[in-house]
Each structure stands twice: as structure tokens, then as C-alpha cells.
Design an enzyme around this catalytic site. Structure first.
Site, PDB file in Angstrom:
ATOM      1  N   ARG A 157      10.906  26.468  -6.044  1.00 39.02           N
ATOM      2  CA  ARG A 157       9.932  26.389  -4.940  1.00 39.02           C
ATOM      3  C   ARG A 157      10.696  26.267  -3.619  1.00 39.02           C
ATOM      4  O   ARG A 157      10.352  26.887  -2.644  1.00 39.02           O
ATOM      5  CB  ARG A 157       8.984  25.221  -5.158  1.00 39.02           C
ATOM      6  N   ASP A 186      10.976  30.469 -11.802  1.00 36.86           N
ATOM      7  CA  ASP A 186       9.540  30.215 -11.624  1.00 36.86           C
ATOM      8  C   ASP A 186       8.932  31.376 -10.835  1.00 36.86           C
ATOM      9  O   ASP A 186       9.624  32.363 -10.537  1.00 36.86           O
ATOM     10  CB  ASP A 186       9.304  28.864 -10.916  1.00 36.86           C
ATOM     11  N   HIS A 258       4.664  31.172 -15.357  1.00 36.63           N
ATOM     12  CA  HIS A 258       5.559  30.804 -14.252  1.00 36.63           C
ATOM     13  C   HIS A 258       6.719  31.794 -14.171  1.00 36.63           C
ATOM     14  O   HIS A 258       7.889  31.396 -14.080  1.00 36.63           O
ATOM     15  CB  HIS A 258       6.063  29.364 -14.413  1.00 36.63           C
ATOM     16  N   ASP A 321       4.602  25.894 -19.984  1.00 35.28           N
ATOM     17  CA  ASP A 321       3.427  25.261 -19.370  1.00 35.28           C
ATOM     18  C   ASP A 321       2.581  26.277 -18.614  1.00 35.28           C
ATOM     19  O   ASP A 321       3.070  27.333 -18.210  1.00 35.28           O
ATOM     20  CB  ASP A 321       3.859  24.153 -18.394  1.00 35.28           C
ATOM     21  N   GLU A 322       1.345  25.934 -18.433  1.00 41.27           N
ATOM     22  CA  GLU A 322       0.426  26.617 -17.524  1.00 41.27           C
ATOM     23  C   GLU A 322       0.524  28.145 -17.612  1.00 41.27           C
ATOM     24  O   GLU A 322       0.831  28.803 -16.619  1.00 41.27           O
ATOM     25  CB  GLU A 322       0.708  26.149 -16.088  1.00 41.27           C
ATOM     26  N   TRP A 388       4.044  15.839 -20.012  1.00 41.42           N
ATOM     27  CA  TRP A 388       3.843  15.732 -18.555  1.00 41.42           C
ATOM     28  C   TRP A 388       2.382  15.511 -18.180  1.00 41.42           C
ATOM     29  O   TRP A 388       2.089  14.878 -17.188  1.00 41.42           O
ATOM     30  CB  TRP A 388       4.405  16.969 -17.836  1.00 41.42           C
ATOM     31  N   TYR A 413       6.296  11.767 -11.865  1.00 42.83           N
ATOM     32  CA  TYR A 413       6.330  12.887 -10.922  1.00 42.83           C
ATOM     33  C   TYR A 413       6.752  12.363  -9.548  1.00 42.83           C
ATOM     34  O   TYR A 413       5.953  11.832  -8.798  1.00 42.83           O
ATOM     35  CB  TYR A 413       4.985  13.627 -10.917  1.00 42.83           C
ATOM     36  N   PHE A 414       8.025  12.553  -9.279  1.00 44.48           N
ATOM     37  CA  PHE A 414       8.581  12.013  -8.044  1.00 44.48           C
ATOM     38  C   PHE A 414       8.300  12.926  -6.846  1.00 44.48           C
ATOM     39  O   PHE A 414       8.818  12.698  -5.754  1.00 44.48           O
ATOM     40  CB  PHE A 414      10.086  11.735  -8.203  1.00 44.48           C
ATOM     41  N   ASP A 415       7.478  13.982  -7.073  1.00 38.89           N
ATOM     42  CA  ASP A 415       6.973  14.731  -5.924  1.00 38.89           C
ATOM     43  C   ASP A 415       5.668  14.097  -5.429  1.00 38.89           C
ATOM     44  O   ASP A 415       5.153  14.477  -4.385  1.00 38.89           O
ATOM     45  CB  ASP A 415       6.758  16.221  -6.265  1.00 38.89           C
ATOM     46  N   TRP A 463       9.463  18.313  -8.363  1.00 40.27           N
ATOM     47  CA  TRP A 463       9.028  19.659  -7.984  1.00 40.27           C
ATOM     48  C   TRP A 463       9.123  19.786  -6.475  1.00 40.27           C
ATOM     49  O   TRP A 463       8.801  18.837  -5.745  1.00 40.27           O
ATOM     50  CB  TRP A 463       7.587  19.894  -8.458  1.00 40.27           C
ATOM     51  N   GLU A 465       7.721  22.047  -4.100  1.00 39.22           N
ATOM     52  CA  GLU A 465       6.808  22.812  -3.239  1.00 39.22           C
ATOM     53  C   GLU A 465       6.827  22.294  -1.800  1.00 39.22           C
ATOM     54  O   GLU A 465       6.851  23.072  -0.857  1.00 39.22           O
ATOM     55  CB  GLU A 465       5.358  22.721  -3.758  1.00 39.22           C
TER      56      GLU A 465
HETATM   57  C1  ACM Z   1       4.321  21.084 -14.918  1.00 39.57           C
HETATM   58  O1  ACM Z   1       4.252  20.178 -14.088  1.00 39.57           O
HETATM   59  N1  ACM Z   1       3.637  22.189 -14.769  1.00 39.57           N
HETATM   60  C2  ACM Z   1       5.173  20.969 -16.092  1.00 39.57           C
END
Ligand code: ACM
Ligand code: ZN
Length: 526
Positions: A157, A186, A258, A321-322, A388, A413-415, A463, A465
Site C-alpha cells: 500500500r 497486493d 489481492h 484472504d478476501e 485475523w 492491528y497496529f494500523d 497495513w 494504506e
Molecule cells: C487482512 O487484514 N485482510 C488479512
């Protein structure tokens, strides 16, 4: 009056005596298993030799390097003499364990292996800085609770340079972490050179623009190209750098979702084979790899062949994921593959892809990690699940006998924002993960003794972003990593009563290392 004065004097004297005799405080994070301080001290200076009696010179060399900015000169390393003696002795009983004995005439550090020596030196490094070199006499015996102590970094990102990644690794090592999960591919960028497919980085490493503001409330695009990638030579250099700090890198190659940056470079990887952009938006895109075509599997196997050559660690993260199934539902290749295999739904098709890639990697002696989404399509007993979406994926995995790594959003999640008020934090992805929340987390919750054995460890995920600079990145990591490392290393000996005081010492340690950290916890903001 007179009686009162004598009484006051006695009180004062006893208080003073207690002060003199009070055991010096040893502040080490993560909290060691056993610590005993006694009177007296040994003074470590820049001239104190590190005497490597057995084991490799590497742990000593690292300490010399780490303290160079602090001392201004390099501490000497010797093979015999007095000073700080380093010895490897398996009788310590744990490869990552160590015993640090400080006497008035010198220090003896015994490690269960070179890694144990390294961790002992990390503790000593904290004491040197906290006590200005005058290390209180005493004894520390220590070893980690969890085998897998990780931190993740998303370089897709936003891209971070080799030097910035190395600094990230330095910070992990100082907190006694031993795994670095490097999220390399990604939708928004492909960051690892693959010789068989130069297009991946020639075309897929750069996006034309990035969304402005939060993706839930976009304010247009910035029109500024963003990207970067690591050459294989750079990757090897980082792998070696991490290994010298006893950190194994777990590369993540995302599949089958992704993957829009890869689809931009190689449109034939998609079901529709149409041209798509390297994505400038955050979130989940329907553009995923086709799981029906044989050529997708050829591609993945060629990529992974190069990946296993670059990364010697046992675990390879394959994402998972996703992955929206919209394209697969309309794709003749995907539907044909499902018919051929007798699969009932697209989740099972993803299960097929994951199992096939796992088998391929097993052929190289490697094992896979996948995000907990892979449970939907069914997993083999040898896959490790990274939980997660809360802890439920990890719990489910552990109950069915799969190994799991806990990284639930609400703690790891440290974001996420560090304070509830979010005041002064700038734009973030959302959520709330404070230092205290991490510190009080029980990753074993909901599991019995037998099931707990499958929780191999935990990690934070960062993450990027909304993290555009390295300084911001480190401020998201620190001080929360200190809370996490106590869960990882010192699970059963965390001490909420003293952690604030110990964190004041840790804060000075961060400052001595010139590591940016967030101020909120120290300001008492939760
Ligand atoms: C994730 O946060 N999509 C693994
Ligand atoms: Zn398809």
C-alpha cells in the site's frame, strides 16, 4: 516536642536506610522469567571487551554495532580475558534462553544457543542505557513463552526502502521477536523481483495515483505515481540482515485475491483477461486470479520456486484472504474446473487452489500459512492458520488440530488508532488498539490445555494504506510492540502493576536509539 523530633529523626533515618538498601530496579522489556538484584555493580564502558568463549561472534558483533551510536566507538571483541564473557551452553535448556550473571568484576552471559546469547545481549543493552553502564549486580534467567513471535509489514500500500525495512527489523529484534512477515504483493503493488516474470515489477510495481482521504469517503485521486520494488539481491541482503538478528522472514505472496497488480502486469492471470490498473483505491477488488486455468498454477509455481530460493525459512505465507468469487462464478475455466473436480461451490475451488499450492511447497520442504479465510474452503492438517478476523479462526483451527498464529484485529492491528479519541493521530484506517488493550490480551482465551499447544504464537499486522512515511510507521509500531512482546515472550509473567514504570525506561531506550514512537500512552491517553 523533643520526643516527636527524635521520633521524626528515626523515621527519616529508616527511610534513608531503606532507600540505600532498596534493590536496584532492573527494567527489561519483555519481562524476564527470573531476576535477582544484589548490592554493587559492574561498570560497562565502551572499552569493556566482549569475550566470546564459545558460540559465534555474531551476537557480540551485533551488540557492538547497536551500541556504536550510543558510545561513539566500537566495543572491543576478544577471545579471552575479563569483561563480558559469552558462552553457549545447552544446559540452559532452551535454545532462545539465556542466563546473565553480573558480579562486581565482570559479567557472564550463557546462552542456550547463539540466539540465546543475542537475547541476553538485548537485555544487557537495555540495562546499559538505563543505568548509564553501571549494571547492578544480580542474575537474570530468561526464556520465551511463545516460539513464534512475529510482526508483519505491508510494503504494497506504501513502499518502504531497504534501509527503512532494516530499521523495522532492528526494532523487532530489540523486542526479542523472531519472525518478520513481509507482505510483498497486493492489489496496489507487486514488490518482489521475479526473474521468470519481469513484467510483475516492470509494470506491477507502480500505481498511477492513490485515493485521497479515507476509502469510505474518498476525495478524488492525487495523480502522483507511487511504487517501488526489491531486487532479488536486495531481498537476499534483507534476509541475511534479519538472520543475523535471529529473525526468520516469512514472505507473503497473495493468492488468489489481492492480486490486481499482478493482473495488471499479466492480464492472462484473470478470468476475463482484460486490462486492469494497479489499484489506487483501498479495500477489496473483484479482480482476482483465475483458479480454473492451468496457466495460473504454472505462474504461481514459477513465482514460488524463486521465492523459496530467496527465503530459507520453513513457512511461506500464501495469503488467501478476501477473495471475492464474482469473476469465478462467471468464468468458464473456473466453472469447468469445479465440475471436473466435483466441487459444490467457489469456496471449495479456493480450497483446491490452496491445497495444490501447499503440496507444491511441501515438495520443497516448506509449509504454508494462510489468513483464516482459507478455513472456508477446508484446509489440510499441515496448514498454519493466521487468525485475523478475531480469534475465532485460530480457535477453530486449534480445535481441529491445525497450528495457528493469533493476530486478531481488535488486539493486533497496529494500523488501528491508538487512542479512543483519535485526537492528533491523523487519518487512520479505523478501530482502536491501545497499548493497554494489547497488554491485557489473552491469546489463549477459549482454548483448553491441549488446544493451546496449537497456538504457536502471535504477531501484529501493520497495513500501510494510511501510513506514508517511515517515521509514521515506527510511531504505529512503538510503543505498542513493547506490549505485544510481553504477550509473546512473557505471557505468564506480565505485570500490569509495574509496566508503566518500566515503559518510562523503555521510552528512554527508544530515545537513545533515535526510534520514533507515539506519545499517547506516555501522556496517559487511552
Ligand atoms: C487482512 O487484514 N485482510 C488479512
Ligand atoms: Zn476463472
Amino acid at each position: 516536642m523533643k520526643r516527636f523530633s527524635i521520633f521524626s529523626l528515626m523515621l527519616l533515618l529508616s527511610a534513608l536506610l531503606a532507600g540505600c538498601m532498596e534493590e536496584p530496579k532492573l527494567h527489561i522489556i519483555p519481562q524476564p522469567a527470573e531476576m535477582k538484584a544484589s548490592s554493587g555493580h559492574f561498570e560497562v564502558t565502551a572499552q569493556t571487551p566482549l569475550v566470546v568463549e564459545s558460540g559465534s561472534r555474531n551476537p557480540a558483533e551485533r551488540l557492538v554495532e547497536e551500541l556504536l551510536p550510543y558510545w561513539g566507538v566500537a566495543m572491543p571483541i576478544a577471545e579471552q580475558g575479563q569483561g563480558i564473557l559469552l558462552r553457549v551452553d545447552e544446559s540452559i535448556g532452551h535454545k532462545e534462553g539465556y542466563k546473565l550473571e553480573v558480579g562486581r568484576k565482570g559479567i557472564l552471559l550463557t546462552g542456550g544457543s547463539d540466539a540465546g546469547l543475542y537475547y541476553g545481549l538485548q537485555s544487557l543493552r537495555q540495562l546499559i542505557i538505563a543505568h548509564n553502564g553501571k549494571i547492578p549486580c544480580g542474575e537474570i534467567a530468561d526464556q520465551p513463552h511463545f516460539a513464534y513471535r512475529g510482526a508483519h509489514l505491508d510494503v504494497c500500500r506504501h513502499f518502504f526502502t531497504v534501509e527503512e525495512v532494516k530499521r523495522y527489523i532492528d526494532i523487532l529484534a530489540a523486542h526479542k521477536l523472531n519472525r518478520f512477515h513481509w507482505h510483498l504483493t497486493d492489489d496496489q503493488g507487486w514488490r518482489i523481483e521475479i526473474k521468470a516474470f519481469p513484467e510483475l515489477t516492470e509494470k506491477g510495481a507502480m500505481r498511477k495515483q492513490t485515493v485521497i482521504g479515507h476509502c469510505h469517503d474518498p476525495k478524488g485521486y492525487d495523480g502522483i505515481p507511487h511504487g517501488g520494488y526489491y531486487t532479488q539481491e536486495e531481498i537476499r541482503d534483507v534476509v541475511e540482515y534479519a538472520a543475523a538478528r535471529y529473525i526468520t522472514i516469512i514472505p507473503e505472496i497473495e493468492m488468489p485475491g489481492h492480486a490486481q497488480a499482478a493482473l495488471h502486469a499479466l492480464p492472462q492471470l484473470g478470468c476475463r483477461e482484460q486490462q486492469v490498473e494497479v489499484w489506487g483505491m483501498w479495500g477489496v477488488t473483484p479482480e482476482v486470479m483465475c483458479a480454473g486455468k492451468e496457466s495460473t498454477y504454472d505462474f504461481l509455481e514459477q513465482v514460488l520456486t524463486e521465492v523459496v530460493e530467496l527465503f530459507p525459512g520453513e513457512l511461506i505465507h500464501i495469503g488467501g484472504d478476501e477473495c471475492p468469487k464474482d469473476r469465478w462464478k462467471e468464468c468458464p475455466h473456473c466453472q469447468g474446473r469445479m465440475r471436473e473436480l466435483g466441487l459444490e461451490n467457489e469456496s471449495q475451488l479456493q480450497g483446491y487452489l490452496v491445497a495444490r499450492i501447499e503440496k507444491f511447497l511441501n515438495g520443497y520442504g516448506r509449509h504454508i500459512i494462510g489468513w483464516d479465510d482459507i478455513l472456508e474452503g477446508g484446509v489440510t492438517p499441515t496448514a498454519t492458520v493466521m487468525s485475523w478476523q478475531g480469534s475465532k479462526g485460530g480457535i477453530h483451527a486449534a480445535k481441529q488440530g491445525n497450528n495457528a498464529i493469533m493476530a486478531p484485529m481488535e488486539y493486533c492491528y497496529f494500523d488501528f488508532y491508538q487512542t479512543k479519541s483519535r485526537e492528533g493521530e491523523g487519518l487512520g484506517i479505523g478501530g482502536w488498539v491501545s497499548f493497554d488493550k494489547v497488554y491485557g490480551w489473552d491469546p489463549y482465551e477459549g482454548l483448553n490445555t491441549e488446544e493451546r499447544k496449537h497456538i504457536i504464537g502471535m504477531q501484529c499486522n501493520l497495513w500501510s494504506e494510511y501510513i506514508t512515511t517511515a517515521d509514521h510507521l515506527y510511531q504505529m509500531l512503538l510503543p505498542r510492540l513493547a506490549a505485544l512482546c510481553e504477550v509473546q515472550w512473557a505471557y505468564d509473567r506480565r505485570d500490569p502493576a509495574t509496566v508503566r514504570e518500566r515503559m518510562e525506561t523503555q521510552r528512554r531506550f527508544y530515545e537513545a536509539n533515535n526510534w520514533p514512537y507515539a506519545p499517547y500512552y506516555f501522556e496517559g491517553r487511552l
